[in-house]
Design a protein around this motif. Sequence first.
Motif, PDB file in Angstrom:
ATOM      1  N   ASN A 194       3.364  -5.705   8.119  1.00  0.00           N
ATOM      2  CA  ASN A 194       3.331  -4.246   8.081  1.00  0.00           C
ATOM      3  C   ASN A 194       4.632  -3.794   7.455  1.00  0.00           C
ATOM      4  O   ASN A 194       5.695  -4.306   7.778  1.00  0.00           O
ATOM      5  CB  ASN A 194       3.168  -3.644   9.479  1.00  0.00           C
ATOM      6  N   SER A 195       4.546  -2.873   6.522  1.00  0.00           N
ATOM      7  CA  SER A 195       5.757  -2.381   5.886  1.00  0.00           C
ATOM      8  C   SER A 195       6.504  -1.508   6.873  1.00  0.00           C
ATOM      9  O   SER A 195       5.892  -0.829   7.693  1.00  0.00           O
ATOM     10  CB  SER A 195       5.406  -1.579   4.642  1.00  0.00           C
ATOM     11  N   SER A 196       7.831  -1.531   6.746  1.00  0.00           N
ATOM     12  CA  SER A 196       8.631  -0.731   7.662  1.00  0.00           C
ATOM     13  C   SER A 196       8.350   0.749   7.442  1.00  0.00           C
ATOM     14  O   SER A 196       8.589   1.564   8.311  1.00  0.00           O
ATOM     15  CB  SER A 196      10.113  -1.027   7.456  1.00  0.00           C
ATOM     16  N   SER A 197       7.856   1.090   6.267  1.00  0.00           N
ATOM     17  CA  SER A 197       7.521   2.477   5.974  1.00  0.00           C
ATOM     18  C   SER A 197       6.467   2.465   4.872  1.00  0.00           C
ATOM     19  O   SER A 197       6.398   1.514   4.104  1.00  0.00           O
ATOM     20  CB  SER A 197       8.781   3.220   5.512  1.00  0.00           C
ATOM     21  N   TYR A 198       5.632   3.475   4.838  1.00  0.00           N
ATOM     22  CA  TYR A 198       4.619   3.529   3.777  1.00  0.00           C
ATOM     23  C   TYR A 198       5.042   4.454   2.636  1.00  0.00           C
ATOM     24  O   TYR A 198       4.379   4.484   1.604  1.00  0.00           O
ATOM     25  CB  TYR A 198       3.273   4.022   4.326  1.00  0.00           C
ATOM     26  N   VAL A 199       6.066   5.247   2.853  1.00  0.00           N
ATOM     27  CA  VAL A 199       6.466   6.203   1.820  1.00  0.00           C
ATOM     28  C   VAL A 199       7.968   6.201   1.596  1.00  0.00           C
ATOM     29  O   VAL A 199       8.756   5.929   2.498  1.00  0.00           O
ATOM     30  CB  VAL A 199       6.031   7.646   2.187  1.00  0.00           C
ATOM     31  N   GLU A 200       8.332   6.438   0.360  1.00  0.00           N
ATOM     32  CA  GLU A 200       9.705   6.763   0.003  1.00  0.00           C
ATOM     33  C   GLU A 200       9.559   7.934  -0.949  1.00  0.00           C
ATOM     34  O   GLU A 200       8.444   8.295  -1.329  1.00  0.00           O
ATOM     35  CB  GLU A 200      10.376   5.577  -0.699  1.00  0.00           C
ATOM     36  N   ASP A 201      10.683   8.535  -1.353  1.00  0.00           N
ATOM     37  CA  ASP A 201      10.560   9.618  -2.312  1.00  0.00           C
ATOM     38  C   ASP A 201       9.891   9.081  -3.582  1.00  0.00           C
ATOM     39  O   ASP A 201      10.373   8.115  -4.167  1.00  0.00           O
ATOM     40  CB  ASP A 201      11.953  10.199  -2.621  1.00  0.00           C
ATOM     41  N   ARG A 202       8.770   9.647  -3.950  1.00  0.00           N
ATOM     42  CA  ARG A 202       7.999   9.326  -5.166  1.00  0.00           C
ATOM     43  C   ARG A 202       7.312   7.965  -5.130  1.00  0.00           C
ATOM     44  O   ARG A 202       6.834   7.486  -6.149  1.00  0.00           O
ATOM     45  CB  ARG A 202       8.862   9.428  -6.435  1.00  0.00           C
ATOM     46  N   VAL A 203       7.301   7.324  -3.977  1.00  0.00           N
ATOM     47  CA  VAL A 203       6.620   6.037  -3.875  1.00  0.00           C
ATOM     48  C   VAL A 203       5.755   6.031  -2.610  1.00  0.00           C
ATOM     49  O   VAL A 203       6.175   6.504  -1.562  1.00  0.00           O
ATOM     50  CB  VAL A 203       7.621   4.864  -3.787  1.00  0.00           C
ATOM     51  N   VAL A 204       4.549   5.513  -2.732  1.00  0.00           N
ATOM     52  CA  VAL A 204       3.684   5.397  -1.562  1.00  0.00           C
ATOM     53  C   VAL A 204       2.928   4.075  -1.652  1.00  0.00           C
ATOM     54  O   VAL A 204       2.609   3.606  -2.740  1.00  0.00           O
ATOM     55  CB  VAL A 204       2.745   6.627  -1.456  1.00  0.00           C
ATOM     56  N   LEU A 205       2.715   3.452  -0.506  1.00  0.00           N
ATOM     57  CA  LEU A 205       2.012   2.164  -0.457  1.00  0.00           C
ATOM     58  C   LEU A 205       0.652   2.330   0.204  1.00  0.00           C
ATOM     59  O   LEU A 205       0.518   3.063   1.181  1.00  0.00           O
ATOM     60  CB  LEU A 205       2.828   1.146   0.352  1.00  0.00           C
ATOM     61  N   VAL A 206      -0.361   1.666  -0.343  1.00  0.00           N
ATOM     62  CA  VAL A 206      -1.676   1.668   0.293  1.00  0.00           C
ATOM     63  C   VAL A 206      -2.211   0.237   0.372  1.00  0.00           C
ATOM     64  O   VAL A 206      -1.794  -0.641  -0.371  1.00  0.00           O
ATOM     65  CB  VAL A 206      -2.711   2.539  -0.461  1.00  0.00           C
ATOM     66  N   GLY A 207      -3.158   0.038   1.252  1.00  0.00           N
ATOM     67  CA  GLY A 207      -3.857  -1.239   1.376  1.00  0.00           C
ATOM     68  C   GLY A 207      -2.925  -2.378   1.735  1.00  0.00           C
ATOM     69  O   GLY A 207      -1.991  -2.212   2.506  1.00  0.00           O
ATOM     70  N   ASP A 208      -3.186  -3.547   1.151  1.00  0.00           N
ATOM     71  CA  ASP A 208      -2.422  -4.744   1.504  1.00  0.00           C
ATOM     72  C   ASP A 208      -0.941  -4.620   1.171  1.00  0.00           C
ATOM     73  O   ASP A 208      -0.117  -5.325   1.751  1.00  0.00           O
ATOM     74  CB  ASP A 208      -3.006  -5.971   0.787  1.00  0.00           C
ATOM     75  N   ALA A 209      -0.594  -3.757   0.237  1.00  0.00           N
ATOM     76  CA  ALA A 209       0.825  -3.563  -0.064  1.00  0.00           C
ATOM     77  C   ALA A 209       1.535  -2.973   1.149  1.00  0.00           C
ATOM     78  O   ALA A 209       2.704  -3.232   1.399  1.00  0.00           O
ATOM     79  CB  ALA A 209       0.993  -2.645  -1.268  1.00  0.00           C
ATOM     80  N   ALA A 210       0.801  -2.168   1.922  1.00  0.00           N
ATOM     81  CA  ALA A 210       1.389  -1.537   3.106  1.00  0.00           C
ATOM     82  C   ALA A 210       1.246  -2.418   4.341  1.00  0.00           C
ATOM     83  O   ALA A 210       2.134  -2.475   5.167  1.00  0.00           O
ATOM     84  CB  ALA A 210       0.739  -0.181   3.353  1.00  0.00           C
ATOM     85  N   HIS A 211       0.104  -3.107   4.424  1.00  0.00           N
ATOM     86  CA  HIS A 211      -0.150  -3.883   5.647  1.00  0.00           C
ATOM     87  C   HIS A 211      -1.187  -4.957   5.354  1.00  0.00           C
ATOM     88  O   HIS A 211      -2.093  -4.771   4.565  1.00  0.00           O
ATOM     89  CB  HIS A 211      -0.668  -2.968   6.750  1.00  0.00           C
ATOM     90  N   THR A 212      -1.036  -6.096   5.999  1.00  0.00           N
ATOM     91  CA  THR A 212      -1.999  -7.177   5.855  1.00  0.00           C
ATOM     92  C   THR A 212      -2.389  -7.613   7.256  1.00  0.00           C
ATOM     93  O   THR A 212      -1.541  -7.750   8.122  1.00  0.00           O
ATOM     94  CB  THR A 212      -1.355  -8.360   5.104  1.00  0.00           C
ATOM     95  N   VAL A 213      -3.662  -7.814   7.451  1.00  0.00           N
ATOM     96  CA  VAL A 213      -4.137  -8.079   8.804  1.00  0.00           C
ATOM     97  C   VAL A 213      -4.896  -9.394   8.798  1.00  0.00           C
ATOM     98  O   VAL A 213      -5.469  -9.807   7.792  1.00  0.00           O
ATOM     99  CB  VAL A 213      -5.022  -6.896   9.274  1.00  0.00           C
ATOM    100  N   HIS A 214      -4.887 -10.081   9.927  1.00  0.00           N
ATOM    101  CA  HIS A 214      -5.712 -11.253  10.153  1.00  0.00           C
ATOM    102  C   HIS A 214      -7.173 -10.865   9.942  1.00  0.00           C
ATOM    103  O   HIS A 214      -7.612  -9.831  10.430  1.00  0.00           O
ATOM    104  CB  HIS A 214      -5.481 -11.724  11.605  1.00  0.00           C
ATOM    105  N   PRO A 215      -7.950 -11.679   9.219  1.00  0.00           N
ATOM    106  CA  PRO A 215      -9.304 -11.207   8.876  1.00  0.00           C
ATOM    107  C   PRO A 215     -10.311 -11.307  10.006  1.00  0.00           C
ATOM    108  O   PRO A 215     -11.476 -11.024   9.802  1.00  0.00           O
ATOM    109  CB  PRO A 215      -9.700 -12.139   7.726  1.00  0.00           C
ATOM    110  N   LEU A 216      -9.880 -11.668  11.224  1.00  0.00           N
ATOM    111  CA  LEU A 216     -10.874 -11.957  12.255  1.00  0.00           C
ATOM    112  C   LEU A 216     -11.735 -10.761  12.610  1.00  0.00           C
ATOM    113  O   LEU A 216     -12.868 -10.902  13.027  1.00  0.00           O
ATOM    114  CB  LEU A 216     -10.241 -12.580  13.510  1.00  0.00           C
ATOM    115  N   ALA A 217     -11.180  -9.541  12.442  1.00  0.00           N
ATOM    116  CA  ALA A 217     -11.984  -8.376  12.773  1.00  0.00           C
ATOM    117  C   ALA A 217     -12.562  -7.719  11.522  1.00  0.00           C
ATOM    118  O   ALA A 217     -13.225  -6.691  11.611  1.00  0.00           O
ATOM    119  CB  ALA A 217     -11.146  -7.372  13.553  1.00  0.00           C
ATOM    120  N   GLY A 218     -12.288  -8.306  10.377  1.00  0.00           N
ATOM    121  CA  GLY A 218     -12.838  -7.765   9.134  1.00  0.00           C
ATOM    122  C   GLY A 218     -12.388  -6.355   8.836  1.00  0.00           C
ATOM    123  O   GLY A 218     -13.142  -5.542   8.321  1.00  0.00           O
ATOM    124  N   GLN A 219     -11.129  -6.028   9.209  1.00  0.00           N
ATOM    125  CA  GLN A 219     -10.702  -4.644   9.072  1.00  0.00           C
ATOM    126  C   GLN A 219      -9.794  -4.383   7.878  1.00  0.00           C
ATOM    127  O   GLN A 219      -9.430  -3.245   7.619  1.00  0.00           O
ATOM    128  CB  GLN A 219      -9.995  -4.181  10.352  1.00  0.00           C
TER     129      GLN A 219
END
Lengths: 555, 363
Positions: A431-456
């Motif tokens: 999990n990223s320490s933050s999803y946003v900085e000035d003029r930058v935003v993270l989405v999806g796996d760039a922001a967070h990666t999860v174990h696939p067991l729950a398919g989420q």
Amino acid sequence: MSSLLARAVRTGIRNPLSSRLHQPMAAIRFQSTEAKAAATATEEYDVVIVGGGIAGSALACALASNKASSTLKIALIEAFDLSNHIKWSPRPDQYSNRVSSLTPKSVAFLKKIGVWSELDSSRVAACEGMQVWDGVSGARITFDAADVDGIQSSFLHQVFSGNIPTPPGVNSSTNQENLDGNKEASPLAWMTENLHVQYGLQKQLVGHQARGVKLDIFEKTKVQGITTEQGESAQPQGDWPAVQLDNGKTLVTRLLVGADGVNSPVRSFAKIESLGWDYSQFGLVGTLQIDPSTSTAPGQGKGIAWQRFLPTGPIAMLPLNNGYASLVWSTTPKIAQDLKKLPARDFCALVNAAFSASPAELEYLYKNIGPNGEPLVDFQKEIEWRTSVHDQEASQTMIRGGSSSQGDAKPPRVVDVQENSRAPFPLRMRNSSSYVEDRVVLVGDAAHTVHPLAGQGLNQGLADVECLARVIETSLLSGSDIGNIHSLTPYSSERFLPNLAMLGTVDKLSKLYNTDFGPVVWARSLGLTAVDKMGPIKNEIMRFAMGLEEPSKRS
Amino acid sequence: MASIGRITTRITRISSPHHVLRRSILQPATARFLTTTPRTFHSHNSFNDTTAANNNNNNNNNNKEDAIYTVNKEEIAKFAAMSDEWWAPQGPFKMLHLMNPPRIRYIRNRLQASGALSKNGAFGAESGKEEFSVGRFPLQGLSILDVGCGGGLLAEALARLGAKVTGLDASIENIQMARIHAKKDPLLNGVSAPGSLEYRHQTAEQLLEQGQQFDVVCSMEVIEHVENPAGFLKVLGQLIKPEGDLILSTISRTPLSYFLTIFAAEHVMRMVPVGTHHWSKYINPDELHKGVEELSKCEVLNIQGIGFNPLSGQWELTRSRDGSGSAEAGLLGLLGPPLAEASNYFLAAKKPAAATVAADGSS
């Protein structure tokens, strides 16, 4: 033309009026430097999305399909060939090994951005039920779409979904759509290949381009570097990120979106930390051919997802159409590599065993895979013999697992595995320490990666995108600079906690089940059986897993 | 790490306003100390007395007796010193940054209600849809004056929505800061988008001398900083075109506003610098209502409160007096007057058609 003329006239009038003020002159000077910059292949964008995967493409699609944000100038950068996705025309007996379960919330979003209707319904399988059980104790929990109470407001959701009020008039339609979807018992999830979703997305994107949305897709293009030009020589937009592409172009952008996966270069540029760990586990995916008649579940197990927790990790079989299923088997790195190399026949025997045999028996079978993936014993025979013994001993084994096991539904038998569909990959949690900085935003796996067991994983990414597109629209309608950190903060506050909660829950589940230590097994089995008996709590878990947590709260 | 910091600040904020509210209720002694004497704009004498003393050397450029006292020198110096900070996201003007979206929402809602948006036909032209909320440039075609524009937070947003904006500030530092910042955004250069932005280092009265009038005049969180609110309101009224709109925002002079804007925001939370506000200069909604009708010669159409919701970290509009402006999500949307207007609030007014103004003026 006329408006340009009018503007010129206006400027002409304004200049003498404010002759002592240098501002209009300065503005003109900046115009000319801008023109020079354009000659060196620098182009200005409102949004540059790095990564044309599902999250990145879905964001481009969401922005382009909304009236206000479709006026933005958008660039989508992808290292691979995106146009291939449009030509996607799979054979009915071939399924890609990357399959995702889309929650009702994700489906509602895909409908809203016009992607769902592009999909081939024969390649989308509704998942109506879930059978999850403990491989050590046999304790089981079953989920059924009909159990979910769509109207009930819920405590868990309020805890997880945060308290961010949505601005009026912006997303009410989304909520309405979600709510409408809830009224009847909708499936728990829809299974489809990631390539299929990509196909729908790319078709929509091309459609948006055709109707004049300023959307530039740079495919087969790599990002060479990202900088922020500072100082005197910099352009007027000094603090805007500049993305250098390997085709010689530089894109200067108001908002830079990192949809560029686990090792996100955009995240590194923004100096955002990624926190988490690698599980000492690998996931093995594959496309299975099954014999539905062998399942003892109602309706021959059509539309049921099966998941069994083994000490080495969970194994899951997700339903596809036409007698196919998708496998996600989390296990140790060594076993994953061995499984990939096993001949198809033995592999299928082992998958069947993984859904029925005891962990000790599986352990024995794993050990009998040779260094080159050759089986050292006849897996088929070994398993048949063990099953017959197992059946005799069944009553004794059941005592440990609780009383209900007797009538437990059996998953269908796996009869074949599609050639070259087996692929192992390392499992991580980030999990990223933050999803946003000035003029930058993270989405999806760039922001967070999860174990696939729950398919989420994909669903979280789509939820990010839905939220970010809404936040961008809100900023546009209030005249804010969409790249400003304050414009982006609502995205971060809406997504960070739910993602963290999902990551934490899935991580705990994974740790809880990766053991056969007696007391833990006993406690977790008691928990699983108890949860299965408690309607409201089970309901909560399902709704959260289905991505239904938010709409009900705001109804 | 950054996000952890952000979360912590949010948590501290969550606890504080309850705290503040509780205090204001439980400690009437402190409240009594803040005597809420009524304030009227008719006591010109008292206003003029103090201003004359403070502004001996501040009226060189002005001829009109009535209009020279609206600017307060110390207040200008105070904000000029902070001018570099205007656009720092986490700087002293953070709360103002956060307040911008609801401000814009309020302005758009009021302009739509008063008909200012429908007459310019800027929206719905493409698809025939009348939904104004989906248009990207709803303010296209309107000339808007932002008096006391500071670093240009509001002015930039209005220009991005398509308006021709003139930003006015008495501090040259603020104007310079605003100009530098506006250059960073190509949407504001008047070429790539319909909106335009012009900043002037002038007072409202100087602009009035040049005979300019605007479709909309707004002045947000300014009147509580000016020396002569009465003269200020008069000048604002004259800068509006007939049938044009006036939008103001300021702070009520109540115990609650003292605790929220001075005690909590300045001293405890340090969200804004100490000394930003002077409680005694705050103006109550009824006083402002009267002042706008009598001095600006505008008909007051709406008064609506706004408050900071610590749970969401956002400013939210409360329910307005006539209930017309209640279409706002969020906790504070449930709050109605008078409590809703006990701290920050907006006021919207409309100037009558030319004939009526003339008649009023002659009477």
